[in-house]
Scaffold this motif. Structure first.
Motif, PDB file in Angstrom:
ATOM      1  N   LEU A 341      52.085  33.579  34.744  1.00 22.94           N
ATOM      2  CA  LEU A 341      52.122  34.970  35.195  1.00 22.94           C
ATOM      3  C   LEU A 341      53.072  35.083  36.377  1.00 22.94           C
ATOM      4  O   LEU A 341      53.116  34.198  37.237  1.00 22.94           O
ATOM      5  CB  LEU A 341      50.729  35.437  35.623  1.00 22.94           C
ATOM      6  N   MET A 371      48.738  39.033  42.783  1.00 22.52           N
ATOM      7  CA  MET A 371      48.246  37.655  42.740  1.00 22.52           C
ATOM      8  C   MET A 371      46.719  37.614  42.692  1.00 22.52           C
ATOM      9  O   MET A 371      46.126  36.772  42.003  1.00 22.52           O
ATOM     10  CB  MET A 371      48.745  36.875  43.952  1.00 22.52           C
ATOM     11  N   PHE A 374      45.858  38.209  39.253  1.00 27.19           N
ATOM     12  CA  PHE A 374      46.239  37.058  38.411  1.00 27.19           C
ATOM     13  C   PHE A 374      45.119  36.008  38.353  1.00 27.19           C
ATOM     14  O   PHE A 374      44.903  35.377  37.318  1.00 27.19           O
ATOM     15  CB  PHE A 374      47.510  36.397  38.945  1.00 27.19           C
ATOM     16  N   GLN A 377      42.951  36.217  35.547  1.00 23.68           N
ATOM     17  CA  GLN A 377      43.604  36.192  34.241  1.00 23.68           C
ATOM     18  C   GLN A 377      43.764  34.765  33.692  1.00 23.68           C
ATOM     19  O   GLN A 377      44.597  34.529  32.832  1.00 23.68           O
ATOM     20  CB  GLN A 377      44.977  36.857  34.348  1.00 23.68           C
ATOM     21  N   PRO A 379      45.116  31.862  34.838  1.00 18.39           N
ATOM     22  CA  PRO A 379      46.483  31.342  34.840  1.00 18.39           C
ATOM     23  C   PRO A 379      46.535  29.829  35.037  1.00 18.39           C
ATOM     24  O   PRO A 379      45.597  29.227  35.562  1.00 18.39           O
ATOM     25  CB  PRO A 379      47.112  32.042  36.048  1.00 18.39           C
ATOM     26  N   ILE A 382      51.552  30.409  38.510  1.00 17.05           N
ATOM     27  CA  ILE A 382      51.808  31.739  39.064  1.00 17.05           C
ATOM     28  C   ILE A 382      53.128  31.705  39.816  1.00 17.05           C
ATOM     29  O   ILE A 382      53.378  30.793  40.610  1.00 17.05           O
ATOM     30  CB  ILE A 382      50.689  32.168  40.038  1.00 17.05           C
TER      31      ILE A 382
END
Length: 588
Positions: A341, A371, A374, A377, A379, A382
Motif C-alpha cells: 500500500l 498510514m 493502512f 488493511q 499490509p 507500506i
C-alpha cells in the motif's frame, strides 16, 4: 458604487427605471451590498428580459429572446469551463476563421469578453439574452457535450480518445503556439516548462537534465492569451488572477501520453507566472539495477527491501529522483503474496498490483491518516511519500515494530542527517535505533553524451576536488569494511585512483544528438548508510550527523562525492557535474 450608478443610468436612459426609483434602489444597494440587477429583479422593478434588452440597445448589440442550445457545437462551447460560463452568464455559440460568437447577459463585463478573445485568439461578436435563458442553454449544451464525451470514452480504450496535439487542425494562433510549446518540450526532453512575464516580453524556459535554459520569447501582449489557454486546458478559473492555482492537463504528443501538472502564481508584473511539470505516462519504470548503484550498494539495497520489517528512508532535495528509487524498490518486491500500500502526493505512476492512495490534506486525508488506515488493511509493505512531522514518524515506527516494512523519504542533506532529523522531531532515539535499517541519500548528475564527449588527462586540482590522491586512496583502500557493508561475491572497488599516471577524465562538448549541451539524461549518485552497531550506539547517544557519517565511512560507506568520483573515473560524467551535486565530505 460608482459602477452601479453608471449601470443604473443605463436603465434610466432606456426607460426601465425613473430617476427617483433609481436613487431609492441605489440606497438599498449600498446598504445590502448586492448587485443592482439582482436587487431590481428581487424587488420586481425590472425583469431579466427588460434588463437584457436595455443593455443590448445601450451597447448596440443584437437581442435574443431564446437560445437554440441544440444548434450549438458543444465541443466549441466547452472550451470554456462550465463554472466560468455560469458565473459570467455567457455561452460560446460558435466560431469561424476570424470570429468567436458569444451570447451573454452582461455585455458590460468586458473582462470576460477579453478572456474569450485571448482564449480563442479571435475577435468576439456578442449578442445579449436574459440571464435565465443563458444559464438554461449552458446546462443543456454542457450536458449534451458530457454525454457525448462519455459515449466516446466507452467506444475507445485507454487514451485513444485523446487528440494528438500534433494532429490538431485548430487555426487559432494562441492554441497553435501553446501546442507547439508542448511539442518542443517533449522533443527536447524537458521536465518542466516555465512561462514568465518580463517587462517587454514573455520568456519561456525549459528545464532539461536539471538545467534551465531560455527556449522561446514572445511579445508581452500575448501573455494573457497564453496563460488563459493553459488555464482552460488545466480546468482552472481564468477569471481568478489574484491567487495561486493548481491543475492538471492530459495530452497526447506524437503518440505518447503526457500528464502535465500546472501551477500558476500572480506576480508584481501584472501577469501570472506558469510552471508546468511533464510526466510521461509511457515511461517505463527503471529497475534497481538500472539506477546506477555500485555492485556492492545494489546488493545491499536488494538485501534491505527483502527484510520483513524495518524503515528504509531515501533522502535528497526535490527533483533528486527519490520517487523513482522508491518505485524501483516496490517493483522489485511486487509479488502476489505481498500486500503493498502507498500514500503519495501525488500518485505519479500507476503500479499494477500495488494499491496507491493520493493524499488530500484539504479533506483530512494526510500521510498520517492514510498510514493509520493502512494498518487495518493487512499490509506487508507500506510506502509513504514523506515523513514530515512527528505524527507520521510515530505511525511509521509503530508499523515497523509490528512487523511491516516501511519505505519513505525525508528531507536532509545526507544519509546521516536523517537520524538527527527524526530525533529533532522528538522521536525517541531508542525507537529510531530499533526500527531504521537503512538510509539512502541521492543526487542526480548529468550524463555525458557518448557521441561527442572528449577525453583528457585529469589535473591534480581536479583529483583533489574529488577527494582523489594517492595518499588518501591508499588509506581508504585499506580501511576497515564493516560487516554491514560486505556483499558476498562482490569485490569492493575504492572510489579512488592508484598508479603512477594521471587518469583520463572526459569533458562535455556538444553535438546535434545532445542539442549542443554535451549531456543526455541524468543518473543517480548514492550514499547508502547501513544501521550497524557502531552507528546505532551513536544514535542512542544522540550524536551529531557528522559523527554518524564518519563512523559509517570508517566502516565502509561511500559518500555521495565518492560515488560521483567513481562515475567520473568511468567516463560517465564530469567533475563539474559531480561538484555541482555534492558538498565536500569530511572523513576526519
Amino acid at each position: 458604487m460608482r459602477e452601479q450608478r453608471a449601470l443604473g443610468q443605463v436603465f434610466v436612459r432606456r426607460g426601465v427605471l425613473t430617476p427617483e426609483v433609481l436613487e431609492g434602489v441605489l440606497a438599498q444597494q449600498a446598504e445590502k451590498a448586492q448587485p443592482l440587477t439582482e436587487l431590481l429583479i428581487q424587488s420586481e422593478l425590472a425583469t431579466d428580459a427588460s434588463i437584457a434588452q436595455a443593455l443590448a440597445v445601450e451597447c448596440g448589440l443584437g437581442y435574443l429572446e431564446k437560445v437554440d442550445a441544440d444548434a450549438i457545437d458543444a465541443s466549441v462551447a466547452m472550451r470554456l469551463p462550465i463554472g466560468y460560463a455560469r458565473s459570467h452568464r455567457l455561452l460560446v455559440t460558435g466560431e469561424d476563421e476570424t470570429t468567436v460568437h458569444v451570447v451573454c447577459a452582461d455585455p458590460l463585463d468586458t473582462a470576460a469578453l477579453d478572456d474569450i478573445r485571448a482564449t480563442f485568439g479571435k475577435r468576439v461578436s456578442a449578442r445579449v439574452a436574459p440571464a435565465p435563458v443563458i444559464v438554461d442553454a449552458i446546462n443543456r449544451v454542457f450536458e449534451r457535450g458530457a454525454t457525448s464525451a462519455e459515449l466516446k470514452s466507452e467506444e475507445s480504450s485507454g487514451d485513444d480518445d485523446e487528440v494528438d496535439i500534433l494532429d490538431s487542425d485548430d487555426d487559432a494562433p494562441i492554441i497553435r503556439w501553446v501546442n507547439s510549446l508542448f511539442s518542443q518540450a517533449v522533443r527536447e526532453r524537458a521536465s518542466d516548462i516555465h512561462i514568465e512575464p518580463e517587462d517587454r516580453e514573455v520568456v519561456v524556459r525549459f528545464r532539461v537534465d536539471g538545467q534551465l535554459h531560455v527556449s522561446k520569447r514572445a511579445s508581452r501582449q500575448f501573455m494573457s492569451a497564453v496563460v488563459a489557454r493553459v488555464k482552460i486546458m488545466a480546468g482552472l478559473n481564468i477569471a481568478e488572477k489574484r491567487l495561486p492555482q493548481d491543475g492538471r492537463i492530459s495530452l497526447k504528443i506524437a503518440g505518447r501520453g503526457i500528464d502535465v501538472r500546472v501551477s500558476t502564481i500572480p506576480t508584481s508584473r501584472e501577469h501570472e507566472r506558469v510552471v508546468m511539470r511533464l510526466l510521461h505516462k509511457t515511461n517505463t519504470l527503471l529497475g534497481l539495477d538500472e539506477l546506477g548503484f555500485s555492485p556492492r550498494d545494489l546488493y545491499l539495497m536488494h538485501e534491505l527491501i527483502e527484510r520483513p520489517n524495518g524503515i528504509i528512508l531515501v533522502t535528497g532535495p526535490t527533483g533528486s529522483g527519490k520517487t523513482t528509487t522508491l518505485y524501483a524498490c516496490l517493483n522489485r518486491i511486487n509479488r502476489p503474496n505481498i500486500n503493498i500500500l502507498t500514500a503519495e502526493d501525488p500518485v505519479e505512476y500507476e503500479l499494477g498490483g500495488i494499491h496507491q492512495v493520493h493524499v488530500q490534506p484539504k479533506i483530512g486525508l494526510t500521510f498520517a491518516s492514510a498510514m493509520r488506515a493502512f494498518l487495518r488493511q493487512d499490509p506487508d509493505v507500506i510506502m509513504v511519500g514523506e515523513i514530515r512531522d512527528l505524527e507520521t514518524a510515530e505511525i511509521a515506527i509503530q508499523a515497523s515494530m509490528t512487523g511491516h516494512l516501511v519505505l519513505s523519504t525525508i528531507h536532509t542533506n545526507d544519509a546521516a542527517g536523517a537520524f538527527t532529523r527524526l530525533i529533532d522531531m522528538n522521536v525517541d532515539n531508542f525507537k529510531v535505533r530499533s526500527t531504521v535499517i537503512g538510509l539512502l541519500a541521492q543526487r542526480l548528475v548529468r550524463i555525458l553524451c557518448d557521441e561527442c564527449k572528449e577525453p583528457y588527462e585529469a589535473t591534480p586540482h581536479e583529483l583533489e576536488q574529488l577527494g582523489i590522491d594517492p595518499a588518501a586512496t591508499e588509506r581508504r583502500l585499506n580501511r576497515k569494511v564493516g560487516s554491514a557493508y560486505r556483499a558476498p561475491g562482490v569485490e569492493y572497488v575504492p572510489p579512488g585512483w592508484l598508479g603512477p599516471e594521471m587518469p583520463t577524465f572526459h569533458r562535455a562538448v556538444g553535438c546535434d544528438a545532445c542539442n549542443g549541451s554535451g549531456y543526455i539524461g541524468r543518473r543517480g549518485i548514492y550514499e547508502l548508510l547501513m544501521a550497524d552497531d557502531d552507528v546505532g550506539q551513536l544514535v542512542m547517544a544522540k550524536s551529531d550527523a557528522q559523527s554518524i557519517k564518519r563512523a559509517a565511512i570508517a566502516n565502509g560507506m561511500d559518500s555521495l562525492r565518492d560515488d560521483g568520483a567513481r562515475k567520473v573515473l568511468a567516463g560517465r560524467t564530469t567533475v563539474e557535474a559531480v561538484l555541482a551535486a555534492t558538498q565536500e565530505d569530511s572523513y576526519d
